[in-house]
Write a protein that holds these residues in place. Sequence first.
Motif, PDB file in Angstrom:
ATOM      1  N   ALA A  81       0.825  -1.225  -0.155  1.00 55.65           N
ATOM      2  CA  ALA A  81      -0.073  -0.137   0.004  1.00 55.65           C
ATOM      3  C   ALA A  81       0.837   1.267  -0.107  1.00 55.65           C
ATOM      4  CB  ALA A  81      -0.887  -0.005   1.117  1.00 55.65           C
ATOM      5  N   ALA A  82       2.003   1.226   1.027  1.00 54.22           N
ATOM      6  CA  ALA A  82       2.837   2.391   0.822  1.00 54.22           C
ATOM      7  C   ALA A  82       3.514   2.618  -0.565  1.00 54.22           C
ATOM      8  CB  ALA A  82       3.907   1.944   1.912  1.00 54.22           C
ATOM      9  N   ALA A  83       3.972   1.460  -1.220  1.00 56.84           N
ATOM     10  CA  ALA A  83       4.454   1.546  -2.666  1.00 56.84           C
ATOM     11  C   ALA A  83       3.538   1.952  -3.395  1.00 56.84           C
ATOM     12  CB  ALA A  83       4.922   0.287  -3.078  1.00 56.84           C
ATOM     13  N   ILE A  84       2.179   1.740  -3.563  1.00 53.30           N
ATOM     14  CA  ILE A  84       1.251   2.346  -4.570  1.00 53.30           C
ATOM     15  C   ILE A  84       0.998   3.811  -4.202  1.00 53.30           C
ATOM     16  CG2 ILE A  84      -1.174   1.997  -5.001  1.00 53.30           C
ATOM     17  CD1 ILE A  84      -0.880  -1.021  -4.497  1.00 53.30           C
ATOM     18  N   LEU A  85       0.886   4.137  -2.957  1.00 47.90           N
ATOM     19  CA  LEU A  85       0.625   5.300  -2.391  1.00 47.90           C
ATOM     20  C   LEU A  85       1.915   6.384  -3.159  1.00 47.90           C
ATOM     21  CD1 LEU A  85      -1.040   7.699  -1.038  1.00 47.90           C
ATOM     22  CD2 LEU A  85       0.470   7.144   1.108  1.00 47.90           C
ATOM     23  N   LEU A  86       3.164   5.781  -3.003  1.00 46.37           N
ATOM     24  CA  LEU A  86       4.190   6.749  -3.439  1.00 46.37           C
ATOM     25  C   LEU A  86       4.316   6.753  -4.913  1.00 46.37           C
ATOM     26  CD1 LEU A  86       7.018   7.724  -2.686  1.00 46.37           C
ATOM     27  CD2 LEU A  86       7.976   5.822  -3.048  1.00 46.37           C
ATOM     28  N   VAL A  87       3.825   5.750  -5.502  1.00 40.99           N
ATOM     29  CA  VAL A  87       3.861   5.846  -7.063  1.00 40.99           C
ATOM     30  C   VAL A  87       2.664   6.825  -7.575  1.00 40.99           C
ATOM     31  CG1 VAL A  87       2.989   4.511  -9.108  1.00 40.99           C
ATOM     32  CG2 VAL A  87       4.587   3.376  -7.339  1.00 40.99           C
ATOM     33  N   VAL A  88       1.600   6.788  -6.773  1.00 41.95           N
ATOM     34  CA  VAL A  88       0.425   7.890  -7.066  1.00 41.95           C
ATOM     35  C   VAL A  88       1.088   9.317  -6.904  1.00 41.95           C
ATOM     36  CG1 VAL A  88      -1.867   8.721  -6.442  1.00 41.95           C
ATOM     37  CG2 VAL A  88      -1.381   6.282  -6.602  1.00 41.95           C
ATOM     38  N   ILE A  89       1.669   9.434  -5.797  1.00 37.07           N
ATOM     39  CA  ILE A  89       2.238  10.866  -5.410  1.00 37.07           C
ATOM     40  C   ILE A  89       3.126  11.045  -6.452  1.00 37.07           C
ATOM     41  CG2 ILE A  89       3.583  12.312  -3.877  1.00 37.07           C
ATOM     42  CD1 ILE A  89       2.243  10.535  -1.804  1.00 37.07           C
ATOM     43  N   ILE A  90       4.011  10.373  -6.975  1.00 42.63           N
ATOM     44  CA  ILE A  90       5.238  10.710  -7.905  1.00 42.63           C
ATOM     45  C   ILE A  90       4.228  11.007  -9.476  1.00 42.63           C
ATOM     46  CG2 ILE A  90       6.869   9.584  -9.378  1.00 42.63           C
ATOM     47  CD1 ILE A  90       7.869   8.109  -6.976  1.00 42.63           C
ATOM     48  N   ILE A  91       3.346  10.406  -9.676  1.00 44.58           N
ATOM     49  CA  ILE A  91       2.612  10.637 -10.980  1.00 44.58           C
ATOM     50  C   ILE A  91       1.649  11.954 -11.039  1.00 44.58           C
ATOM     51  CG2 ILE A  91       0.623   9.754 -12.219  1.00 44.58           C
ATOM     52  CD1 ILE A  91       1.323   6.901 -11.663  1.00 44.58           C
ATOM     53  N   VAL A  92       1.317  12.021  -9.684  1.00 43.25           N
ATOM     54  CA  VAL A  92       0.481  13.342  -9.441  1.00 43.25           C
ATOM     55  C   VAL A  92       1.498  14.578  -9.476  1.00 43.25           C
ATOM     56  CG1 VAL A  92      -0.761  15.003  -7.848  1.00 43.25           C
ATOM     57  CG2 VAL A  92      -1.349  12.511  -8.180  1.00 43.25           C
ATOM     58  N   ALA A  93       2.632  14.473  -8.823  1.00 45.90           N
ATOM     59  CA  ALA A  93       3.775  15.470  -8.888  1.00 45.90           C
ATOM     60  C   ALA A  93       4.269  15.621 -10.390  1.00 45.90           C
ATOM     61  CB  ALA A  93       4.925  15.315  -8.129  1.00 45.90           C
ATOM     62  N   VAL A  94       4.579  14.649 -11.139  1.00 43.43           N
ATOM     63  CA  VAL A  94       5.142  14.712 -12.594  1.00 43.43           C
ATOM     64  C   VAL A  94       3.867  15.370 -13.590  1.00 43.43           C
ATOM     65  CG1 VAL A  94       5.733  13.284 -14.681  1.00 43.43           C
ATOM     66  CG2 VAL A  94       6.659  12.627 -12.367  1.00 43.43           C
ATOM     67  N   TRP A  95       2.657  15.124 -13.266  1.00 42.93           N
ATOM     68  CA  TRP A  95       1.633  15.705 -14.164  1.00 42.93           C
ATOM     69  C   TRP A  95       1.621  16.907 -13.734  1.00 42.93           C
ATOM     70  CZ3 TRP A  95      -3.214  17.476 -12.223  1.00 42.93           C
ATOM     71  CH2 TRP A  95      -4.070  17.738 -13.275  1.00 42.93           C
ATOM     72  N   PHE A  96       1.608  17.466 -12.608  1.00 45.24           N
ATOM     73  CA  PHE A  96       1.487  18.929 -12.222  1.00 45.24           C
ATOM     74  C   PHE A  96       2.811  19.764 -12.676  1.00 45.24           C
ATOM     75  CE2 PHE A  96       2.591  22.366  -9.240  1.00 45.24           C
ATOM     76  CZ  PHE A  96       1.406  22.822  -9.544  1.00 45.24           C
TER      77      PHE A  96
END
Length: 177
Positions: free
Chosen positions: A26-41
């Motif tokens: 779950a922590a790994a998935i959350l980290l991936v989501v945060i990275i994707i959102v940051a890159v998108w932004f």
Amino acid sequence: MAENDNQEESSEKAPGGKKKWLIIGAAAILLVVIIIVAVWFLMGTKQASSASDMGAGGGSSEEMTSEPAQVGNALYVGMPRPFVFIVPGDSRDRTVQINVQLMVRGERSEELTKQHIPLIEGTLHEVFSSSTADELRTAEGKQRIRELALKQVRSALESVTGEGLVEKVLFTGLVMQ
């Protein structure tokens, strides 16, 4: 009986191990989501600023005047080193350090300004060295020095590039001892 204890032990370890792996997953998935959102932004911000730069700076180079254009995003070119010099004061000479940034408009002006940093540094050093401690103590004196610096930098850049390029000379730090 011994078999029952082993079975109970292995069944106790299994759920704890699964729970640990679920938390890590779950922590790994959350980290991936945060990275994707940051890159998108960040990519969205870059594309928006690029589009506004292209829309604002679409004129030809023949339309440029000696004054910096008032269109486009303001960009800041920092001088690589602070200016350190000695000025005469009332009772003794003072050492002054000034950090300077130049405000320009558009990427072309930014690149040309960066190419001529040695010329700009020399010009600013001449202006700053001709000042006095009394001038640097007052807001009006600092403003006069900034205006003189802007005038001299524009003049020096015009003689080399044919354009003034710099819109403002900004003091980002001033220390006098």
